[in-house]
Design a protein around this motif. Structure first.
Motif, short mmCIF file in Angstrom:
data_model
loop_
_atom_site.label_atom_id
_atom_site.label_comp_id
_atom_site.label_asym_id
_atom_site.label_seq_id
_atom_site.Cartn_x
_atom_site.Cartn_y
_atom_site.Cartn_z
N THR A 1 31.69 13.38 -3.40
CA THR A 1 30.36 13.96 -3.26
C THR A 1 29.64 13.85 -4.60
OG1 THR A 1 31.12 15.51 -1.58
CG2 THR A 1 29.03 16.01 -2.66
N LEU A 2 28.43 13.31 -4.58
CA LEU A 2 27.62 13.18 -5.78
C LEU A 2 26.45 14.18 -5.71
CD1 LEU A 2 27.46 9.28 -5.99
CD2 LEU A 2 28.83 10.80 -7.43
N ALA A 3 25.90 14.47 -6.89
CA ALA A 3 24.82 15.47 -6.97
C ALA A 3 23.53 14.84 -7.46
CB ALA A 3 25.23 16.62 -7.89
N ALA A 4 22.43 15.36 -6.95
CA ALA A 4 21.10 14.94 -7.40
C ALA A 4 20.14 16.11 -7.23
CB ALA A 4 20.62 13.73 -6.59
N ILE A 5 19.05 16.05 -8.00
CA ILE A 5 18.00 17.07 -7.91
C ILE A 5 16.90 16.53 -7.01
CG2 ILE A 5 16.34 18.49 -9.16
CD1 ILE A 5 19.24 19.15 -9.82
N GLY A 6 16.72 17.18 -5.86
CA GLY A 6 15.69 16.75 -4.92
C GLY A 6 14.37 17.46 -5.18
N ARG B 1 25.08 15.93 -2.45
CA ARG B 1 24.62 17.33 -2.43
C ARG B 1 23.30 17.36 -3.18
NH1 ARG B 1 28.20 22.61 -2.99
NH2 ARG B 1 28.33 22.03 -0.78
N LEU B 2 22.25 17.70 -2.47
CA LEU B 2 20.91 17.76 -3.06
C LEU B 2 20.61 19.18 -3.51
CD1 LEU B 2 18.76 15.43 -3.37
CD2 LEU B 2 20.77 14.91 -1.97
N PHE B 3 20.36 19.30 -4.82
CA PHE B 3 20.03 20.59 -5.41
C PHE B 3 18.52 20.73 -5.55
CE2 PHE B 3 24.41 19.98 -6.46
CZ PHE B 3 24.95 21.25 -6.58
N THR B 4 18.06 21.94 -5.79
CA THR B 4 16.63 22.21 -5.90
C THR B 4 16.16 21.99 -7.33
OG1 THR B 4 16.83 24.54 -6.50
CG2 THR B 4 16.96 24.00 -4.15
N PRO B 5 14.87 21.87 -7.55
CA PRO B 5 14.36 21.68 -8.93
C PRO B 5 14.79 22.79 -9.89
CG PRO B 5 12.66 21.14 -7.33
CD PRO B 5 13.79 21.71 -6.54
N ARG B 6 15.02 23.99 -9.39
CA ARG B 6 15.40 25.07 -10.31
C ARG B 6 16.83 24.90 -10.84
NH1 ARG B 6 18.67 28.93 -8.13
NH2 ARG B 6 18.95 28.94 -5.86
N HIS B 7 17.62 24.02 -10.20
CA HIS B 7 18.97 23.76 -10.69
C HIS B 7 19.00 22.72 -11.81
CE1 HIS B 7 20.03 25.39 -6.63
NE2 HIS B 7 21.05 25.89 -7.28
N ALA B 8 17.87 22.07 -12.07
CA ALA B 8 17.85 20.96 -13.02
C ALA B 8 18.21 21.42 -14.42
CB ALA B 8 16.47 20.29 -13.02
N ARG B 9 18.97 20.59 -15.13
CA ARG B 9 19.30 20.80 -16.53
C ARG B 9 18.61 19.72 -17.36
NH1 ARG B 9 20.81 24.81 -14.51
NH2 ARG B 9 22.75 25.94 -14.82
N PRO B 10 18.47 19.93 -18.68
CA PRO B 10 17.86 18.89 -19.51
C PRO B 10 18.60 17.57 -19.38
CG PRO B 10 18.04 20.94 -20.73
CD PRO B 10 18.78 21.15 -19.45
N ALA B 11 17.86 16.47 -19.46
CA ALA B 11 18.44 15.13 -19.32
C ALA B 11 19.18 14.77 -20.61
CB ALA B 11 17.35 14.11 -19.01
N SER B 12 20.32 15.38 -20.82
CA SER B 12 21.12 15.17 -22.03
C SER B 12 22.58 15.17 -21.63
CB SER B 12 20.86 16.29 -23.04
OG SER B 12 21.31 17.54 -22.52
#
Length: 514
Positions: free
Chosen positions: A49-54, A66-77
């Protein structure tokens, strides 16, 4: 945790619709392990299972994502995606080791120095040193509550050992040489709640000792015969019995390479055309092209030069590291890790299923002197068994670079040892639990009931006519084949000595007993 610039921000991509031929349910931004694999071009099998921010404000699973919400996003680092992975995706040892090799020690040291008491930083610090085997140039941690390396809400861990250097609890179930991991799915929690070992003991508690011994002997022979049948082999009865005897002794000896070599000699029998011992050449499971003889692999085994290290890891997992795990989960990791490694030229499949018995018996899951016919359950659902094997081998195969040999074998060109050390054994644990449940809830009581009925039928026939045991078994077989009615051919030939009245009484007896 305070996020810092790590110099890798430009590596991370924006929204995508596909990743390595795996389509996303919607246009989304890779995150966690998917983002790290993409950014650093890690040549590893993708997690199941892979994760992405939808873009939607709901979390959902679909088609391996597994599609996460924008509030789950972390900095692109690097730090942001590592933190996300540990928090939401658990520990993936294979991806982490490849990543640590790609980035080197510097970024991990910088991460720890920036947040020396952070739980994610200390877990990553421990995992770096555990996987790479080289200590980072960092002083021992002096603050921060001890935290488990595996989050038990996500993955099954073993009894924890304290690492004071990192202030973590090492609950990894294996060693750096071999450590499959299993996620704590709802399905596995439900299986564990059934307490199948207690169910088995309760089923057998009221069975007389002589009947119990006969049940155990039959199930042992059934498992041995089924294990050969899975490999499409139907050997002579004495060979089936010899292997059944070995299965019956599973768990009594500590597992090491010498013990596996002893077992291989038993299972092969005639070794005139098989080289015993660890492979000296490559190995694969599959077919050969009909005209050229070229290999057509479905699975490629570990390289021969890696076998000693892998077998030490597997046998050590059996002896120590995996002992505090749930017995069925430990058996799945041990047995399927062995069969993926495929250390021998022949006999791997039957030894793989032997290891299931070994792990269950050694941990006291089986009732004393009783073997669950797991191989028979596997034989009855071969398609599900193959899908379970392919749950990893299909993802593994594209990452193995190989060339054919003149003898129709494969020669592996890249470093693949870690592919066999660290894999997600969750599907394997779920499948094995299904097999064990069937043997306990169906096969065990059914066989016990059959033998009780057989005894009642034998006693009833004996009251009518004297008949040797072998003749009685033939009579019973004829009745079973014809729905409890003795056929005209049997009445006119093998059982012509019976009167019509005796035949009727025997048929009535069969119907009442069975």
């Amino acid at each position: 945790m305070v996020f810092m610039a790590d110099g890798f921000q430009d590596r991370f991509s924006g929204p995508v619709t596909a990743f390595q031929d795996r389509a996303l349910p919607e246009r989304a931004v890779l995150t966690g392990y998917a983002a790290l694999i993409d950014a650093f071009q890690l040549a590893v099998p993708l997690p199941r299972t892979l994760a992405a921010i939808g873009s939607q404000h709901k979390l959902y699973d679909r088609e391996g994502w597994r599609l996460f919400t924008p509030r789950h996003a972390r900095p692109a680092s690097l730090e942001g995606h590592l933190t996300f992975a540990l928090k939401y995706e658990g520990v993936d040892l294979l991806v982490l080791k490849a990543l640590f090799k790609a980035v080197g020690p510097g970024p991990i040291m910088a991460l720890v120095k920036a947040t020396p008491t952070g739980s994610y930083a200390r877990r990553l610090w421990f995992l770096y040193e555990w996987l790479i085997g080289t200590p980072l140039d960092l002083p021992n941690a002096t603050a921060g509550a001890y935290v488990e390396v595996l989050d038990p809400r996500q993955q099954w861990g073993a009894a924890a050992l304290l690492s004071s250097r990192h202030r973590v609890k090492n609950n990894l179930p294996g060693t750096p040489a071999f450590c499959p991991l299993v996620f704590t799915t709802d399905k596995l929690r439900a299986f564990q709640a059934l307490d199948l070992a207690d169910q088995a003991r309760a089923t057998l508690a009221s069975v007389p000792k002589d009947l119990l011994a006969r049940t155990a002997a039959f199930l042992l022979l059934k498992d041995s015969r089924s294990s050969f049948a899975i490999e499409r082999e139907y050997p002579a009865h004495d060979r089936v019995q010899r292997w059944g005897k070995a299965i019956g002794e599973a768990g009594r000896r500590a597992l090491d390479l010498d013990e596996l070599l002893r077992l291989q000699r038993i299972v092969i029998g005639d070794a005139r055309f098989v080289r015993l011992g660890l492979r000296k050449e490559g190995g694969f499971v599959g077919e050969h092209e009909r005209n050229t003889g070229a290999p057509l692999p479905d699975h490629i085994s570990a390289k021969p030069e890696d076998l000693l290290s892998l077998m030490e890891g597997i046998t050590r997992f059996s002896r120590t590291a995996g002992r505090t795990l749930d017995p069925v989960i430990a058996a799945a990791g041990l047995a399927f890790g062995f069969v993926y490694t495929h250390p021998f030229e022949d006999g791997n499949g039957r030894l793989h299923r032997y290891l299931i018995h070994h792990a269950l018996s050694e941990r006291g899951f089986n009732p004393p002197d009783m073997v669950f016919p797991v191989s028979a359950a596997i034989l009855d659902q071969l398609h599900a068994y193959r899908l379970t094997l392919e749950s990893y081998s299909a993802r593994l195969l594209p990452h193995i670079q190989w060339e054919p040999t003149p003898t129709g074998n494969v020669h592996v060109l890249n470093d693949t040892a870690d592919f066999y050390r660290y894999f997600d054994a969750t599907p394997h644990a779920e499948f094995l639990y299904e097999c064990v449940q069937r043997t306990i809830e169906v096969d065990l009581p059914a066989e016990t009931a059959y033998l009780k009925n057989y005894d009642a039928f034998r006693d009833g026939v004996a009251a009518l006519v004297d008949m040797p045991e072998r003749t009685l078994e033939r009579l019973l077989r004829f009745l079973r084949q014809n729905n409890g009615v003795l056929s005209k051919r049997a009445r006119d030939n093998e059982f012509r000595a019976l009167t019509p009245e005796e035949v009727q009484k025997i048929e009535d007896l069969y119907q009442s007993v069975f």
